[in-house]
Design an enzyme around this catalytic site. Sequence first.
Site, PDB file in Angstrom:
ATOM      1  N   GLY A  21      62.530   1.546 122.619  1.00 51.44           N
ATOM      2  CA  GLY A  21      62.154   1.724 121.228  1.00 51.44           C
ATOM      3  C   GLY A  21      61.974   0.415 120.490  1.00 51.44           C
ATOM      4  N   ARG A  25      63.558  -5.660 122.369  1.00 54.63           N
ATOM      5  CA  ARG A  25      64.021  -5.320 123.719  1.00 54.63           C
ATOM      6  C   ARG A  25      62.860  -5.371 124.698  1.00 54.63           C
ATOM      7  NH1 ARG A  25      67.516  -0.801 123.087  1.00 54.63           N
ATOM      8  NH2 ARG A  25      69.050  -2.412 122.621  1.00 54.63           N
ATOM      9  N   ARG A  44      51.691  -5.031 114.159  1.00 52.15           N
ATOM     10  CA  ARG A  44      52.913  -4.640 113.456  1.00 52.15           C
ATOM     11  C   ARG A  44      54.176  -5.098 114.182  1.00 52.15           C
ATOM     12  NH1 ARG A  44      52.083   1.130 110.358  1.00 52.15           N
ATOM     13  NH2 ARG A  44      49.926   0.789 109.697  1.00 52.15           N
ATOM     14  N   ARG A  88      60.540   5.909 129.842  1.00 45.63           N
ATOM     15  CA  ARG A  88      61.237   5.587 128.600  1.00 45.63           C
ATOM     16  C   ARG A  88      62.660   5.155 128.921  1.00 45.63           C
ATOM     17  NH1 ARG A  88      63.703   5.641 123.944  1.00 45.63           N
ATOM     18  NH2 ARG A  88      65.134   7.296 123.325  1.00 45.63           N
ATOM     19  N   SER A  91      68.541   4.731 124.215  1.00 42.55           N
ATOM     20  CA  SER A  91      69.943   5.100 124.016  1.00 42.55           C
ATOM     21  C   SER A  91      69.989   6.495 123.409  1.00 42.55           C
ATOM     22  CB  SER A  91      70.641   4.097 123.095  1.00 42.55           C
ATOM     23  OG  SER A  91      69.995   4.040 121.840  1.00 42.55           O
ATOM     24  N   ASP A 205      76.811   6.258 122.021  1.00 43.00           N
ATOM     25  CA  ASP A 205      77.674   6.862 121.006  1.00 43.00           C
ATOM     26  C   ASP A 205      78.024   8.278 121.459  1.00 43.00           C
ATOM     27  OD1 ASP A 205      77.152   4.896 118.506  1.00 43.00           O
ATOM     28  OD2 ASP A 205      75.259   5.318 119.526  1.00 43.00           O
ATOM     29  N   ARG A 218      76.745  -2.517 124.805  1.00 41.13           N
ATOM     30  CA  ARG A 218      75.373  -2.005 124.726  1.00 41.13           C
ATOM     31  C   ARG A 218      74.428  -2.877 125.541  1.00 41.13           C
ATOM     32  NH1 ARG A 218      73.872   1.393 120.112  1.00 41.13           N
ATOM     33  NH2 ARG A 218      75.749   2.040 119.009  1.00 41.13           N
TER      34      ARG A 218
END
Length: 236
Positions: A21, A25, A44, A88, A91, A205, A218
Amino acid sequence: MPTPHINAKKGDFAETILMPGDPLRAKLIAETYLKNPRLVTDVRNVYGYTGTYQGKEISVMAHGMGGPSATIYFHELMTEFGVKNFIRIGSCGAIHDDVKLKDVIVAMGASTDSKINRIRFRDHDYAALADFNMLQNCVSVLSETDMSYRVGQVFSSDLFYRPDFDMYELMAKYGVLGVEMEVNALYSCAAENGCKAIAMCTVTDHITKGEHLTADERRTELHEMINVALKTALTL
């Protein structure tokens, strides 16, 4: 030709792409794992790169947050740039008692509260599923590691902050393992355009237990998942 959201040229993307996402990363993956990565799009600040991994050409590009936004990138990559295989890597928040922090959830299918597929499928429910061969290959790679993983259903939510917290109990009752925001959109867009997709999400989470990974955890856990994604890409 470039699109309004991707300023790459024909041939700039490989047939197989990893999609986190976060644009940073995507940059980290390209610079850390790919040989001779080149930036092919930056509209963008949504970065996309193409390089090689163990001799195979692979791309990596961010898809942003949420199904409606991510679908723009999925659709354009599929229809304008010839990308065929989508992995994909993201998280998710766990909601099921049997799922723990750091587990990797391989999404066999994805339910949703989004209307995206209702629009596509003439107001009927569409079962958004992973490509079986990609799913099988991914699980095979995971089985050779010491990582804890689960294969099952996720829920792709349009809302990050839900007002109906008790909905998580209903999801868990129906066997949903975790909640994220884009898998349903990816799987249905792949089906619409004759492409293949698989999604993996590291549990960062636990929503119902109020548990969270630290920032360092993470980074570590996501790197392990990235390695699995790259090895899965080699099987395509």
